[in-house]
Every structure is written in structure tokens, then in C-alpha cells.
Design a protein around this motif. Structure first.
Motif, mmCIF file in Angstrom:
data_model
loop_
_atom_site.group_PDB
_atom_site.id
_atom_site.type_symbol
_atom_site.label_atom_id
_atom_site.label_comp_id
_atom_site.label_asym_id
_atom_site.label_seq_id
_atom_site.Cartn_x
_atom_site.Cartn_y
_atom_site.Cartn_z
ATOM 1 N N SER B 62 0.873 -1.170 0.000
ATOM 2 C CA SER B 62 0.000 0.000 0.000
ATOM 3 C C SER B 62 0.913 1.223 0.000
ATOM 4 C CB SER B 62 -0.908 0.009 1.244
ATOM 5 O OG SER B 62 -1.714 -1.150 1.285
ATOM 6 N N ASP B 63 0.950 1.903 -1.122
ATOM 7 C CA ASP B 63 1.851 3.047 -1.299
ATOM 8 C C ASP B 63 1.086 4.336 -0.967
ATOM 9 O OD1 ASP B 63 3.578 5.008 -2.064
ATOM 10 O OD2 ASP B 63 3.840 4.316 -4.129
ATOM 11 N N LEU B 64 1.463 4.970 0.140
ATOM 12 C CA LEU B 64 0.751 6.164 0.606
ATOM 13 C C LEU B 64 1.572 7.439 0.380
ATOM 14 C CD1 LEU B 64 -0.547 4.464 3.860
ATOM 15 C CD2 LEU B 64 -1.907 5.018 1.841
ATOM 16 N N THR B 65 2.602 7.330 -0.452
ATOM 17 C CA THR B 65 3.566 8.416 -0.644
ATOM 18 C C THR B 65 2.931 9.721 -1.107
ATOM 19 O OG1 THR B 65 5.088 6.694 -1.401
ATOM 20 C CG2 THR B 65 5.775 8.978 -1.724
ATOM 21 N N SER B 66 1.981 9.621 -2.026
ATOM 22 C CA SER B 66 1.505 10.822 -2.715
ATOM 23 C C SER B 66 0.762 11.798 -1.814
ATOM 24 C CB SER B 66 0.609 10.426 -3.891
ATOM 25 O OG SER B 66 -0.541 9.787 -3.402
ATOM 26 N N SER B 67 0.351 11.355 -0.648
ATOM 27 C CA SER B 67 -0.429 12.256 0.210
ATOM 28 C C SER B 67 0.262 12.509 1.554
ATOM 29 C CB SER B 67 -1.821 11.676 0.441
ATOM 30 O OG SER B 67 -1.712 10.372 0.924
#
Lengths: 76, 326
Positions: B62-67
Motif C-alpha cells: 500500500s503506497d501512501l507516498t503521494s499524500s
């Protein structure tokens, strides 16, 4: 935003009104606040529970589900 | 289509690139990862676009980097976990992974509603899992920023501050409905239950379930929290019923209605959000009892875990977590 001293917070905690709320944080918290106010554990009161419920909505009033709840609560 | 399962090498590349990740996977895979901005818990069970699978070759990412505006990582023991809400950013969320069968899990299960700032910030997460045939060999573990941090005792948290134009939204999906003819009141807040009040009459719950031929695979439910939440029966041993999450004294509970065909009900479920969640989890009991291996859950792709964290610990449900624009 509904004022912190509005009777609606107390009415929700005391179960006088049970509106169909959408904001999940408040929905989960209300049950525990009602329970704590009912049992009076550690000196917890309806007033304290009402304050905590207000605080949850105050902090998140800009979120869509919280805003919808506030609209509903303001009409009760 | 968005990808959810990555090899160790692919996941390591994402970590080296500075991605902020929540990971689920087999212990042997997680222990090969480099240091970086990630937390993880073990589980080899996943709901993917290809259906429910058991996979010990790839990691669910689960990539949450953008936010992410700011981020902090922290581990918690059974005592310090009481600070989980107050440690989080005011305008953000916390993702929490807890090791199963641990003191810290018990602490959270009983204590979360009493924590300072309870439900004041979004708190999502799950309890790590393990291969069911490995329970006696290995237990589920958590990881915080390093493969060397593997722990069966510490909860791991990723506190994220969101950009001003974003908010975190959680939803709880419940496939069960309460039956109205049986109300249960528990005499104490507990994970091990003996005597209860059923429709006001004191009975032994284990005996009541047996005498009335009730299905212990069905959850015990309450709508006291203005949201139907489930507690699953773990086992019935003699006169004691043990449950996976605490039942609270003073709260009316119902038994769930029998579900004629749970796999079909889950197959028929329509996610009201057209966008797949950014993270979340499905209860292992939903996966197993809903016979989800090889089956797809509409638009929800998440790890399968031993408990769901939706502000507090809940069971037998699916939690979705999404970052939305204000």
C-alpha cells in the motif's frame, strides 16, 4: 459549526435523539461516550461526554461526512 | 490496473526511492527488505484484483507516498500505546499494525476507547497474521523501518500529516445483520465469557449456544456505537466462550442472523466508492468462512489479517482506508 454549548450534544449523549450519522469517528466514539457517561466511570459526566463529542466534530467539520452530520444535528 | 503484489526486489526499489509504504507479506520476504520509510506486518493472505490468494512469494504494497506532508514512525508497547491518538498529527492519520496474541494487542483491545483523544484522528490498521499451519512455529510479526526490527511484541505506527487539501476516510463493511430476538448483556468487559444475561435471564453463554444449536461462527454484534460492529467467537471450551475482541459491559449485543450463503453475499457486495481504497484489511474469518480464495471482492484489494483496527479493534469485517480531496 454548532456551538459547544448547544443542547444537541447532550441530547445525543443522553440518547434523546438518534440521528442517522455518517461520520465514522463520531459514530464509534458516541457509543463509548454514552457508556462512560452512563457509568460515570472516573467521574465522567454527560457534560464531559458532550464536550468530547463537540470536539470531534469541531476538528473535522470541514470533512464531507462530518458536515452532513452537522447539518442534520443543527435541525434537531 | 493498479498493481498490489510486488517481489522483494521491486519492493526494495520502492523503499530505496523513498516511498512511504505499508506492507504485508510472509516473514521470509519482509526480512530481506532494506531500511526506509515503511511499516509492515506478516500475512500471506491477500484480496487482489485476481481474487483472494495465499502467496508467500510476493509482498502486498500500500503506497501512501503521494499524500504525505510529514511523517513519523514509532513503535509502541502495551503501556505506551495509550498515546497513539495524541502522538498523531492534528491534520493527518495514523496507520497501526499490531502483533497477534501479544500484550500490546490485549492492551489495545481493552484500552483503545479509554485512550486520550480516542477517535479524534483517523486510526486505521490491522493485526498481523500468519500461515495457519505455522502457528506453532512462527507467530505474526511487525516491522518498523527495518527488517531487523521484527517484533512479536511491539505495535508499529506510521503517523502521517496530510496536505491541507486532503483528508482520510475510513469505512467499515459488515456482511452480517443482527437478529432481534436475542439480546445479550455481558456482566464484565472481557475476552473470556461465562455467564451473561440473555433477554434479561442469567445463563451460561457456552451452554446457551449449545442448547439452542446456535452457530458460533456467526459474530456477536452491537449497534451501540451507532455503527454495527462485530465481535467473533474464538472458541468454546467447556463453560467459557473466548472472543477475539472484548465485549463491553453495559452494552447490548445481538447475535448475527444466519447467512445462507456468505461467499455469494460477499461476491454480490458492491463497493459504493468507485475508487479502490488506498489501504485497509479484511478479517481472516471473513476470508475463510466466506471462502474467498479465488474470489473477488468488488473493488477492494487489501491484506487479510487477524483483526481490524477502525479506531478500536473490531472483527469479521472489512475496513477500507482512502485519502480523498477536500
Amino acid at each position: 459549526m454548532i456551538a459547544s454549548n448547544d443542547p444537541i450534544w447532550r441530547r445525543v449523549i443522553e440518547g434523546e435523539v438518534n440521528p442517522p450519522l455518517q461520520f465514522l469517528a463520531a459514530k464509534i466514539a458516541i457509543g463509548h461516550l454514552k457508556l462512560k457517561a452512563k457509568t460515570g466511570k472516573d467521574g465522567f459526566t454527560v457534560e464531559k461526554a458532550s464536550e468530547e463529542l463537540f470536539a470531534i466534530y469541531e476538528k473535522s467539520a470541514h470533512l464531507p461526512s462530518a458536515a452532513k452530520d452537522l447539518e442534520i444535528l443543527s435541525k434537531l | 490496473m493498479k498493481k498490489y503484489l510486488y517481489t522483494v526486489e521491486e519492493t526494495a526499489e520502492m523503499i530505496k526511492a523513498g516511498k512511504k509504504l505499508v506492507l504485508a507479506g510472509d516473514m521470509a520476504l519482509l526480512e530481506q527488505l532494506p531500511d526506509g520509510d515503511w511499516i509492515a506486518g506478516t500475512s500471506p493472505y491477500f484480496m487482489t484484483p485476481e481474487g483472494g490468494i495465499v502467496n508467500t512469494e510476493k509482498i502486498f504494497v500500500s503506497d501512501l507516498t503521494s499524500s504525505v506532508s510529514e511523517i513519523q514512525f514509532k513503535t509502541y508497547d502495551a503501556d505506551s500505546l495509550k498515546n497513539i491518538y495524541i502522538d498523531g498529527y492534528e491534520d493527518g492519520y495514523t496507520f497501526l499494525i499490531i502483533p497477534p496474541y501479544s500484550k500490546v494487542q490485549e492492551s489495545f483491545a481493552f484500552g483503545a476507547p479509554e485512550y486520550e483523544g480516542f477517535a479524534s484522528k483517523p486510526l486505521c490498521g490491522w493485526v498481523a497474521a500468519h500461515m495457519f499451519d505455522q502457528r506453532q512455529i512462527e507467530v505474526g510479526k511487525t516491522y518498523c523501518r527495518s527488517a531487523k526490527s521484527a517484533s512479536a511484541e511491539l505495535a508499529v505506527a506510521m503517523h502521517v500529516k496530510l496536505p491541507a487539501n486532503k483528508y482520510a476516510e475510513m469505512n467499515l463493511v459488515n456482511f452480517y445483520e443482527p437478529r432481534e430476538d436475542i439480546t445479550i448483556e455481558f456482566l464484565e468487559t472481557s475476552l473470556a465469557v461465562k455467564n451473561v444475561l440473555v433477554n434479561g435471564e442469567k445463563v451460561n453463554l457456552a451452554k446457551y449456544i449449545a442448547d439452542n444449536n446456535l452457530d458460533p461462527d456467526l459474530p456477536i454484534m452491537t449497534d451501540a456505537f451507532s455503527q454495527l460492529t462485530n465481535v467473533s467467537i474464538h472458541m468454546i471450551n467447556g463453560d467459557t466462550v473466548t472472543v477475539f475482541a472484548p465485549v463491553f459491559q453495559g452494552v447490548p449485543y445481538k447475535l448475527a442472523k444466519p447467512v445462507e450463503n456468505l461467499p455469494q453475499k460477499m461476491l454480490d457486495y458492491k463497493n459504493p466508492d468507485p475508487v479502490s481504497p488506498d489501504a485497509g484489511c479484511m478479517c481472516m474469518l471473513c476470508y475463510l468462512r466466506g471462502e474467498q480464495e479465488g474470489k473477488k471482492l468488488d473493488n477492494i484489494f487489501v491484506p487479510v489479517t487477524l483483526g481490524e483496527i477502525c479506531y478500536q479493534l473490531v472483527n469479521q469485517s472489512v475496513i477500507t482506508f482512502s485519502i480523498k480531496d477536500i
